[in-house]
Design a protein around this motif. Structure first.
Motif, PDB file in Angstrom:
ATOM      1  N   PHE A  64      15.639  16.546 -14.212  1.00  0.00           N
ATOM      2  CA  PHE A  64      14.953  15.430 -14.252  1.00  0.00           C
ATOM      3  C   PHE A  64      14.527  15.003 -12.846  1.00  0.00           C
ATOM      4  O   PHE A  64      15.322  14.355 -12.092  1.00  0.00           O
ATOM      5  CB  PHE A  64      15.584  14.089 -14.883  1.00  0.00           C
ATOM      6  CG  PHE A  64      16.196  14.426 -16.267  1.00  0.00           C
ATOM      7  CD1 PHE A  64      15.181  14.338 -17.513  1.00  0.00           C
ATOM      8  CD2 PHE A  64      17.029  15.293 -16.650  1.00  0.00           C
ATOM      9  CE1 PHE A  64      15.447  14.375 -18.777  1.00  0.00           C
ATOM     10  CE2 PHE A  64      17.373  15.415 -18.010  1.00  0.00           C
ATOM     11  CZ  PHE A  64      16.527  15.285 -19.125  1.00  0.00           C
ATOM     12  N   MET A  65      13.610  15.396 -12.257  1.00  0.00           N
ATOM     13  CA  MET A  65      13.082  15.072 -10.849  1.00  0.00           C
ATOM     14  C   MET A  65      11.463  15.146 -10.862  1.00  0.00           C
ATOM     15  O   MET A  65      10.722  15.574 -11.942  1.00  0.00           O
ATOM     16  CB  MET A  65      13.243  16.459 -10.051  1.00  0.00           C
ATOM     17  CG  MET A  65      14.854  16.441  -9.576  1.00  0.00           C
ATOM     18  SD  MET A  65      15.394  15.394  -8.373  1.00  0.00           S
ATOM     19  CE  MET A  65      14.414  16.040  -7.065  1.00  0.00           C
ATOM     20  N   LEU A  71      11.223  10.097 -17.442  1.00  0.00           N
ATOM     21  CA  LEU A  71      11.357  10.399 -18.708  1.00  0.00           C
ATOM     22  C   LEU A  71      12.589   9.735 -19.093  1.00  0.00           C
ATOM     23  O   LEU A  71      13.022   9.286 -20.328  1.00  0.00           O
ATOM     24  CB  LEU A  71      11.260  11.691 -19.296  1.00  0.00           C
ATOM     25  CG  LEU A  71       9.909  12.578 -19.114  1.00  0.00           C
ATOM     26  CD1 LEU A  71      10.090  13.907 -19.232  1.00  0.00           C
ATOM     27  CD2 LEU A  71       9.215  12.001 -19.803  1.00  0.00           C
ATOM     28  N   LEU A  72      13.547   9.479 -18.195  1.00  0.00           N
ATOM     29  CA  LEU A  72      14.676   8.908 -18.585  1.00  0.00           C
ATOM     30  C   LEU A  72      14.777   7.402 -18.703  1.00  0.00           C
ATOM     31  O   LEU A  72      15.955   6.708 -19.020  1.00  0.00           O
ATOM     32  CB  LEU A  72      15.756   9.275 -17.338  1.00  0.00           C
ATOM     33  CG  LEU A  72      16.411  10.789 -17.229  1.00  0.00           C
ATOM     34  CD1 LEU A  72      17.474  10.959 -16.164  1.00  0.00           C
ATOM     35  CD2 LEU A  72      16.763  11.165 -18.689  1.00  0.00           C
ATOM     36  N   GLU A  97      19.919  22.241 -15.126  1.00  0.00           N
ATOM     37  CA  GLU A  97      19.655  22.838 -13.847  1.00  0.00           C
ATOM     38  C   GLU A  97      19.566  21.650 -12.867  1.00  0.00           C
ATOM     39  O   GLU A  97      18.657  21.343 -12.083  1.00  0.00           O
ATOM     40  CB  GLU A  97      18.465  23.714 -13.660  1.00  0.00           C
ATOM     41  CG  GLU A  97      18.499  24.415 -12.248  1.00  0.00           C
ATOM     42  CD  GLU A  97      17.779  25.676 -12.399  1.00  0.00           C
ATOM     43  OE1 GLU A  97      17.939  26.602 -11.265  1.00  0.00           O
ATOM     44  OE2 GLU A  97      16.879  25.872 -13.247  1.00  0.00           O
ATOM     45  N   THR A  98      20.827  20.835 -12.543  1.00  0.00           N
ATOM     46  CA  THR A  98      20.936  19.690 -11.745  1.00  0.00           C
ATOM     47  C   THR A  98      22.191  19.364 -11.434  1.00  0.00           C
ATOM     48  O   THR A  98      23.170  19.444 -12.450  1.00  0.00           O
ATOM     49  CB  THR A  98      19.884  18.588 -12.257  1.00  0.00           C
ATOM     50  OG1 THR A  98      20.063  17.589 -11.398  1.00  0.00           O
ATOM     51  CG2 THR A  98      20.442  18.184 -13.508  1.00  0.00           C
ATOM     52  N   ALA A  99      22.509  18.770 -10.314  1.00  0.00           N
ATOM     53  CA  ALA A  99      23.676  17.977 -10.313  1.00  0.00           C
ATOM     54  C   ALA A  99      23.479  16.610 -10.923  1.00  0.00           C
ATOM     55  O   ALA A  99      22.470  15.976 -10.779  1.00  0.00           O
ATOM     56  CB  ALA A  99      23.955  17.680  -8.726  1.00  0.00           C
ATOM     57  N   VAL A 100      24.473  16.009 -11.585  1.00  0.00           N
ATOM     58  CA  VAL A 100      24.384  14.522 -12.366  1.00  0.00           C
ATOM     59  C   VAL A 100      25.301  13.930 -11.163  1.00  0.00           C
ATOM     60  O   VAL A 100      26.703  13.637 -11.492  1.00  0.00           O
ATOM     61  CB  VAL A 100      25.032  14.659 -13.707  1.00  0.00           C
ATOM     62  CG1 VAL A 100      24.782  13.309 -14.348  1.00  0.00           C
ATOM     63  CG2 VAL A 100      24.172  15.788 -14.565  1.00  0.00           C
ATOM     64  N   THR A 101      24.675  13.183 -10.369  1.00  0.00           N
ATOM     65  CA  THR A 101      25.177  12.353  -9.138  1.00  0.00           C
ATOM     66  C   THR A 101      24.275  11.671  -8.569  1.00  0.00           C
ATOM     67  O   THR A 101      23.122  12.025  -8.515  1.00  0.00           O
ATOM     68  CB  THR A 101      25.822  13.422  -8.258  1.00  0.00           C
ATOM     69  OG1 THR A 101      26.976  12.739  -7.121  1.00  0.00           O
ATOM     70  CG2 THR A 101      24.961  14.188  -7.419  1.00  0.00           C
ATOM     71  N   GLU A 102      25.123  10.618  -7.941  1.00  0.00           N
ATOM     72  CA  GLU A 102      24.152   9.754  -6.963  1.00  0.00           C
ATOM     73  C   GLU A 102      24.694   9.822  -5.579  1.00  0.00           C
ATOM     74  O   GLU A 102      24.388   9.152  -4.558  1.00  0.00           O
ATOM     75  CB  GLU A 102      24.084   8.365  -7.185  1.00  0.00           C
ATOM     76  CG  GLU A 102      23.121   8.306  -8.613  1.00  0.00           C
ATOM     77  CD  GLU A 102      21.876   8.179  -8.907  1.00  0.00           C
ATOM     78  OE1 GLU A 102      21.421   8.397  -7.703  1.00  0.00           O
ATOM     79  OE2 GLU A 102      21.252   8.695  -9.905  1.00  0.00           O
ATOM     80  N   ARG A 114      18.810  16.453  -8.467  1.00  0.00           N
ATOM     81  CA  ARG A 114      19.941  15.481  -8.921  1.00  0.00           C
ATOM     82  C   ARG A 114      19.309  14.578 -10.178  1.00  0.00           C
ATOM     83  O   ARG A 114      18.127  14.252  -9.934  1.00  0.00           O
ATOM     84  CB  ARG A 114      20.831  14.845  -8.013  1.00  0.00           C
ATOM     85  CG  ARG A 114      20.080  13.934  -7.055  1.00  0.00           C
ATOM     86  CD  ARG A 114      21.002  13.196  -6.254  1.00  0.00           C
ATOM     87  NE  ARG A 114      20.570  12.475  -4.994  1.00  0.00           N
ATOM     88  CZ  ARG A 114      21.084  12.171  -4.278  1.00  0.00           C
ATOM     89  NH1 ARG A 114      22.642  12.328  -3.863  1.00  0.00           N
ATOM     90  NH2 ARG A 114      20.603  11.389  -3.098  1.00  0.00           N
ATOM     91  N   ALA A 115      20.157  14.215 -10.914  1.00  0.00           N
ATOM     92  CA  ALA A 115      19.827  13.322 -12.009  1.00  0.00           C
ATOM     93  C   ALA A 115      20.869  12.144 -12.116  1.00  0.00           C
ATOM     94  O   ALA A 115      21.924  12.460 -11.928  1.00  0.00           O
ATOM     95  CB  ALA A 115      19.784  13.941 -13.165  1.00  0.00           C
ATOM     96  N   PRO A 116      20.451  10.984 -12.852  1.00  0.00           N
ATOM     97  CA  PRO A 116      21.415   9.891 -12.972  1.00  0.00           C
ATOM     98  C   PRO A 116      22.278  10.364 -14.402  1.00  0.00           C
ATOM     99  O   PRO A 116      21.958  11.322 -15.087  1.00  0.00           O
ATOM    100  CB  PRO A 116      20.669   8.788 -13.494  1.00  0.00           C
ATOM    101  CG  PRO A 116      19.356   9.335 -13.780  1.00  0.00           C
ATOM    102  CD  PRO A 116      19.265  10.677 -12.902  1.00  0.00           C
TER     103      PRO A 116
END
Length: 357
Positions: A64-65, A71-72, A97-102, A114-116
């Motif tokens: 989700f970039m 879309l989120l 294919e992403t880090a889920v982090t802020e 990265r994604a929330p």
């Protein structure tokens, strides 16, 4: 249709309750079995696993970039209509294919994803049961980002596999029971970028790397002893190349010999093809799925497998294209034929048989 509705949040017990099938576990990537399924009516648990037919679905890279981040705003609809196809299976797996982090520090590489935490809500709502995080973007924001990814998955009650707080966790399979069939799913990466820094060790969080062939093969062999069906989801290949590399062709037979029943892969940003190594089904590359950029091939799709016991008895690829929103959309007519024609050509370089051996 076993997954006819999107699933909501999970309690701390990490048990998913579906309307039609009863309980399906959703564990963190610890190698342990979970509560067996329960429910009314006849129980398939009394049926021998080799007599049960399961429908499995696999799709490629998701994140989700840029164009897919908006879309989120509504995770329940993030994947669009193709979610119906993902839900229409007993088990569905994709690559997140992403880090889920802020948090975290960008690593020395070109692309950073990265994604929330709402990413987990989106994949769950789309009918996805678990995601591989063994890829070359899970540590884009370092160990801090990876640990956030693991922690947020645990809090969401959503299964991830292929990475962990140490090597034992990273190489451990996700273990689940579906309609009485015990399934082990392992994730591994064969991408060289930052591999030595990102590989999980006994004292360092990281990814399960396929380069450690001894450890990778041992993980599959251990899973074979625990499960009726063993699946390996790999991140491998050469970007833009629709043919498997020599490295891929050398590694796949080792997985088959160790006991893998199904091997599927992603990473190349284009579709590769499938076939059999003896009795082991292999799909070398599923391409992009829910994708941030229009720079790569838009060809996509959902791989649908029917399995009885350890054997894939039917394989069908549902062609799709990545739309301007980044969402994959099933195609028909000329667009479908064009993708199928490409796959026919791509199969010639796989070295795989068209039927089980």
């Amino acid at each position: 249709m076993l997954k006819s509705v999107p699933r909501g949040g999970l309690a701390a017990a990490l048990v998913v309750v579906t309307l039609l099938t009863g309980c399906r576990d959703a564990a963190t990537p610890a190698a342990r079995w979970h509560a067996p399924e329960t429910g009314g009516g006849s129980s398939s648990a009394a049926v021998p696993p080799d007599a049960v037919e399961l429908r499995l679905a696999f799709a490629g890279d998701v994140h989700f970039m840029d164009r897919t981040r908006p879309l989120l705003r509504d995770p329940a609809t993030a994947f669009g209509p193709i979610a119906d196809t993902l839900r229409d299976a007993d088990l569905t797996v994709v690559n997140l294919e992403t880090a889920v982090t802020e948090r975290g520090t960008p690593q020395p590489k070109t692309f950073h994803f990265r994604a929330p935490t709402t990413a987990y809500d989106a994949v769950r709502a789309a009918g996805v049961d678990a995601v591989s995080i063994a890829n070359n973007h899970t540590l884009d924001y370092g160990q801090v980002g990876l640990l956030d990814t693991l922690d947020s998955a645990r809090r969401a009650g959503f299964p991830v596999f292929g990475a962990g707080r140490d090597a034992d966790q990273a190489y451990a399979p996700w273990l689940t029971t579906v309609r009485g069939v015990r399934i082990a799913v392992l994730g591994m990466s064969q991408i060289s970028e930052l591999a030595s820094q990102w590989q999980a060790t006994p004292t360092r969080p990281g990814i399960a790397m396929a380069f450690d062939t001894k450890r990778a093969v041992a993980a599959v062999a251990a899973a074979r002893k625990q499960a009726d069906l063993v699946i390996v989801y790999l991140h491998w290949g050469v970007e833009g190349n629709p043919c498997p590399s020599a490295q891929m062709k050398a590694f796949a037979p080792k997985l088959a010999a160790a006991g893998a029943d199904i091997v599927v892969g992603t990473h190349a940003h284009t579709l590769l093809a499938d076939g059999w190594l003896g009795r082991t089904y292999v799909h070398y590359g599923l391409g992009n799925f829910l994708w941030w950029s229009g720079l790569n091939s838009p060809d996509s799709g959902v791989l649908q497998l029917t399995v009885r016991g350890r054997q894939v008895i039917r394989n069908e690829f549902r062609p799709a294209t990545v739309s301007d929103t980044g969402q994959p959309v099933l195609v028909t007519g000329a667009a479908e034929r064009k993708i199928r024609d490409k796959l026919t050509v791509n199969q010639r370089c796989t070295g795989l048989s068209r039927t089980p051996g």
